[in-house]
Every structure is written in C-alpha cells, then in structure tokens.
Write a protein that holds these residues in place. Sequence first.
Motif, PDB file in Angstrom:
ATOM      1  N   GLU A  57     -23.695  44.212  -0.156  1.00 24.25           N
ATOM      2  CA  GLU A  57     -22.510  44.994   0.208  1.00 24.25           C
ATOM      3  C   GLU A  57     -21.460  44.169   0.942  1.00 24.25           C
ATOM      4  OE1 GLU A  57     -21.585  48.101  -0.686  1.00 24.25           O
ATOM      5  OE2 GLU A  57     -23.323  47.891  -1.993  1.00 24.25           O
ATOM      6  N   CYS A  58     -21.856  43.077   1.569  1.00 24.25           N
ATOM      7  CA  CYS A  58     -20.923  42.292   2.392  1.00 24.25           C
ATOM      8  C   CYS A  58     -20.497  40.979   1.756  1.00 24.25           C
ATOM      9  CB  CYS A  58     -21.561  41.982   3.747  1.00 24.25           C
ATOM     10  SG  CYS A  58     -21.893  43.462   4.720  1.00 24.25           S
ATOM     11  N   ASN A  59     -21.194  40.488   0.742  1.00 29.05           N
ATOM     12  CA  ASN A  59     -20.924  39.153   0.208  1.00 29.05           C
ATOM     13  C   ASN A  59     -20.829  39.146  -1.311  1.00 29.05           C
ATOM     14  OD1 ASN A  59     -21.271  37.421   2.707  1.00 29.05           O
ATOM     15  ND2 ASN A  59     -23.227  38.502   2.677  1.00 29.05           N
ATOM     16  N   ASP A  60     -19.903  38.347  -1.817  1.00 33.17           N
ATOM     17  CA  ASP A  60     -19.882  38.051  -3.244  1.00 33.17           C
ATOM     18  C   ASP A  60     -19.382  36.625  -3.452  1.00 33.17           C
ATOM     19  OD1 ASP A  60     -16.867  38.177  -3.849  1.00 33.17           O
ATOM     20  OD2 ASP A  60     -17.213  40.199  -3.100  1.00 33.17           O
ATOM     21  N   ILE A  61     -19.769  36.065  -4.570  1.00 32.24           N
ATOM     22  CA  ILE A  61     -19.352  34.718  -4.957  1.00 32.24           C
ATOM     23  C   ILE A  61     -18.399  34.874  -6.126  1.00 32.24           C
ATOM     24  CG2 ILE A  61     -20.098  32.515  -5.933  1.00 32.24           C
ATOM     25  CD1 ILE A  61     -22.796  32.965  -4.530  1.00 32.24           C
ATOM     26  N   ARG A  62     -17.269  34.155  -6.062  1.00 31.62           N
ATOM     27  CA  ARG A  62     -16.270  34.193  -7.131  1.00 31.62           C
ATOM     28  C   ARG A  62     -16.133  32.787  -7.684  1.00 31.62           C
ATOM     29  NH1 ARG A  62     -12.147  38.485  -4.307  1.00 31.62           N
ATOM     30  NH2 ARG A  62     -13.826  39.802  -3.533  1.00 31.62           N
ATOM     31  N   MET A  63     -16.025  32.673  -9.006  1.00 30.92           N
ATOM     32  CA  MET A  63     -15.956  31.347  -9.621  1.00 30.92           C
ATOM     33  C   MET A  63     -15.186  31.417 -10.922  1.00 30.92           C
ATOM     34  SD  MET A  63     -19.890  31.662 -10.429  1.00 30.92           S
ATOM     35  CE  MET A  63     -20.096  33.373 -10.018  1.00 30.92           C
ATOM     36  N   GLY A  64     -14.728  30.259 -11.384  1.00 29.42           N
ATOM     37  CA  GLY A  64     -14.015  30.239 -12.645  1.00 29.42           C
ATOM     38  C   GLY A  64     -13.750  28.835 -13.129  1.00 29.42           C
ATOM     39  N   VAL A  65     -13.469  28.744 -14.411  1.00 27.49           N
ATOM     40  CA  VAL A  65     -13.100  27.480 -15.032  1.00 27.49           C
ATOM     41  C   VAL A  65     -12.062  27.790 -16.108  1.00 27.49           C
ATOM     42  CG1 VAL A  65     -14.990  27.544 -16.730  1.00 27.49           C
ATOM     43  CG2 VAL A  65     -13.985  25.354 -16.076  1.00 27.49           C
ATOM     44  N   ALA A  66     -11.082  26.905 -16.246  1.00 27.90           N
ATOM     45  CA  ALA A  66     -10.049  27.062 -17.275  1.00 27.90           C
ATOM     46  C   ALA A  66      -9.721  25.688 -17.818  1.00 27.90           C
ATOM     47  CB  ALA A  66      -8.794  27.702 -16.693  1.00 27.90           C
ATOM     48  N   GLY A  67      -9.455  25.628 -19.107  1.00 26.23           N
ATOM     49  CA  GLY A  67      -9.095  24.353 -19.711  1.00 26.23           C
ATOM     50  C   GLY A  67      -8.340  24.568 -21.002  1.00 26.23           C
ATOM     51  N   GLY A  68      -7.703  23.502 -21.452  1.00 30.89           N
ATOM     52  CA  GLY A  68      -6.976  23.591 -22.700  1.00 30.89           C
ATOM     53  C   GLY A  68      -5.957  22.477 -22.827  1.00 30.89           C
ATOM     54  N   ARG A  69      -5.003  22.703 -23.691  1.00 30.59           N
ATOM     55  CA  ARG A  69      -3.955  21.706 -23.964  1.00 30.59           C
ATOM     56  C   ARG A  69      -2.596  22.387 -23.798  1.00 30.59           C
ATOM     57  NH1 ARG A  69      -4.472  17.264 -28.445  1.00 30.59           N
ATOM     58  NH2 ARG A  69      -5.797  16.596 -26.756  1.00 30.59           N
ATOM     59  N   GLY A  70      -1.731  21.770 -22.970  1.00 29.87           N
ATOM     60  CA  GLY A  70      -0.405  22.325 -22.745  1.00 29.87           C
ATOM     61  C   GLY A  70      -0.375  23.461 -21.752  1.00 29.87           C
ATOM     62  N   ILE A  71      -1.413  23.569 -20.895  1.00 31.51           N
ATOM     63  CA  ILE A  71      -1.490  24.673 -19.936  1.00 31.51           C
ATOM     64  C   ILE A  71      -1.485  24.204 -18.489  1.00 31.51           C
ATOM     65  CG2 ILE A  71      -2.722  26.178 -21.531  1.00 31.51           C
ATOM     66  CD1 ILE A  71      -5.227  25.513 -19.635  1.00 31.51           C
ATOM     67  N   GLY A  72      -1.307  22.911 -18.251  1.00 33.03           N
ATOM     68  CA  GLY A  72      -1.400  22.376 -16.896  1.00 33.03           C
ATOM     69  C   GLY A  72      -0.513  23.084 -15.899  1.00 33.03           C
ATOM     70  N   SER A  73       0.639  23.547 -16.324  1.00 34.46           N
ATOM     71  CA  SER A  73       1.546  24.231 -15.397  1.00 34.46           C
ATOM     72  C   SER A  73       0.990  25.584 -14.949  1.00 34.46           C
ATOM     73  CB  SER A  73       2.917  24.412 -16.042  1.00 34.46           C
ATOM     74  OG  SER A  73       2.811  25.098 -17.270  1.00 34.46           O
ATOM     75  N   TYR A  74      -0.050  26.094 -15.594  1.00 38.11           N
ATOM     76  CA  TYR A  74      -0.668  27.349 -15.205  1.00 38.11           C
ATOM     77  C   TYR A  74      -1.824  27.146 -14.226  1.00 38.11           C
ATOM     78  CZ  TYR A  74       1.920  29.802 -18.831  1.00 38.11           C
ATOM     79  OH  TYR A  74       2.914  30.344 -19.599  1.00 38.11           O
ATOM     80  N   LEU A  75      -2.280  25.912 -14.044  1.00 39.59           N
ATOM     81  CA  LEU A  75      -3.397  25.652 -13.151  1.00 39.59           C
ATOM     82  C   LEU A  75      -2.893  25.420 -11.735  1.00 39.59           C
ATOM     83  CD1 LEU A  75      -5.557  23.282 -15.370  1.00 39.59           C
ATOM     84  CD2 LEU A  75      -5.854  25.724 -14.996  1.00 39.59           C
ATOM     85  N   THR A  76      -3.604  25.953 -10.759  1.00 40.55           N
ATOM     86  CA  THR A  76      -3.199  25.817  -9.369  1.00 40.55           C
ATOM     87  C   THR A  76      -3.058  24.359  -8.970  1.00 40.55           C
ATOM     88  OG1 THR A  76      -4.288  27.877  -8.813  1.00 40.55           O
ATOM     89  CG2 THR A  76      -3.860  26.364  -7.004  1.00 40.55           C
ATOM     90  N   GLY A  77      -1.942  24.041  -8.342  1.00 38.89           N
ATOM     91  CA  GLY A  77      -1.701  22.689  -7.859  1.00 38.89           C
ATOM     92  C   GLY A  77      -1.010  21.785  -8.842  1.00 38.89           C
ATOM     93  N   LEU A  78      -0.948  22.167 -10.114  1.00 42.16           N
ATOM     94  CA  LEU A  78      -0.328  21.304 -11.113  1.00 42.16           C
ATOM     95  C   LEU A  78       1.043  21.792 -11.557  1.00 42.16           C
ATOM     96  CD1 LEU A  78      -3.347  20.413 -13.412  1.00 42.16           C
ATOM     97  CD2 LEU A  78      -2.314  19.021 -11.625  1.00 42.16           C
ATOM     98  N   ALA A  79       1.418  23.004 -11.222  1.00 45.16           N
ATOM     99  CA  ALA A  79       2.709  23.548 -11.657  1.00 45.16           C
ATOM    100  C   ALA A  79       3.845  22.636 -11.195  1.00 45.16           C
ATOM    101  CB  ALA A  79       2.904  24.948 -11.100  1.00 45.16           C
ATOM    102  N   GLY A  80       4.758  22.348 -12.096  1.00 46.06           N
ATOM    103  CA  GLY A  80       5.920  21.536 -11.760  1.00 46.06           C
ATOM    104  C   GLY A  80       5.657  20.047 -11.665  1.00 46.06           C
ATOM    105  N   ASN A  81       4.511  19.577 -12.064  1.00 38.54           N
ATOM    106  CA  ASN A  81       4.169  18.161 -11.950  1.00 38.54           C
ATOM    107  C   ASN A  81       4.040  17.489 -13.309  1.00 38.54           C
ATOM    108  OD1 ASN A  81       3.972  17.920  -9.117  1.00 38.54           O
ATOM    109  ND2 ASN A  81       2.015  18.981  -9.172  1.00 38.54           N
ATOM    110  N   LEU A  82       4.917  17.811 -14.258  1.00 37.34           N
ATOM    111  CA  LEU A  82       4.825  17.254 -15.614  1.00 37.34           C
ATOM    112  C   LEU A  82       3.404  17.406 -16.139  1.00 37.34           C
ATOM    113  CD1 LEU A  82       6.814  13.950 -15.019  1.00 37.34           C
ATOM    114  CD2 LEU A  82       7.658  16.040 -16.056  1.00 37.34           C
TER     115      LEU A  82
END
Length: 184
Positions: A57-82
Amino acid sequence: LQRWPDFVARLRFVSANASTLQVASLVRGIGFENSGGQERLRTGWGLSMTGKLKINECNDIRMGVAGGRGIGSYLTGLAGNLSAAGPDVDGFRTLDAIGAFGALHHRWTKRWQSNVYYGYSDVESTPLMPLTAGDAVHNGGINLIWSPRPGFGIGLEYDYGERQVRDGTSGENHRVQFAIEFGP
C-alpha cells in the motif's frame, strides 16, 4: 520540418492490485530545408515499455525503457541537443537513441509522499555534427511532496544531472526545486 503529425499507439494493462504495464510506439516525420530550398525528409520511429509494480500500500517501483531512430528529442535530457537527426554525407540521417529510468515511490502518510529516481539517455552522432552535440545524460534525484487536499500540493526536490557531449567532455548540474500545484 514536420510535414505530417506524429502517430502514437499504446496498449495498457492494469492488474487487480493496480500494477501496470504499458507498451507504446511512435512514428514521426522529421526533416529540414537546405539553403537551396530543397527539402529532405525521413521517418523516425520508437518503441517504449513502462510499468509500475505495486509492492504494498505504501511502495511501488516504476520503470521504463524507450528506444528508436529519430526520437532523441523525446527522451529526457536530450531535447534540443541535435538528438533526433544530424548532418551526414547524404544530407542528414535520423539518429538511434535509447533511454531508461527507474524510480521508487513511497507514501509516508495520506498527505506525504516521496520519490527516488534515476534515468539514462544515450544518442548516436554523425562525424559532421558539432563536438558539443549531446551524447549521454544521467539524471537522478529525490523529492518530498505534501498534499493536504486533492488538487493542491507543495514539493521540494533535489536533482543531479550529468551530460556528456560528442567529444567526451561532460558537465554536472545540481538543482533544488520548489513547486506548488493547484488543480481541481
């Protein structure tokens, strides 16, 4: 240039105990117009999988992975960095990118909660890109949130980030944030 909208598909599964698993895809157009007025267009794509595993009731773990081609601007920390496409011998090409995150969410009481998180993003580059083009980003932090009633919350967060660019140099950032949320 973006000549057509992004197309997104998502499947979400929710278990009886509120754990979730989500799989999503993205197809997008990406391009540019050169100095001669000639347009160059490519198709980008991405896949992601995210989930929340409820421990109790008090704890949960959240996780994720994303990858692809031409999507870097959608990943956290990479937006606006060519990070979605870069110049190449034939004009330009979409860049491979991947990112992942993990977080622990803890509810201390009905009104107090916090999160501890870490994320990583990485994108390829081309030899014609500037040496300052983004390469990899690490990001982690911890927060504390007070929500005395629905639709209102006050939070304090410490965030650490490290960004590495194409030439191998890197820099750090330490940030403390304060936020107030108002809503229905």
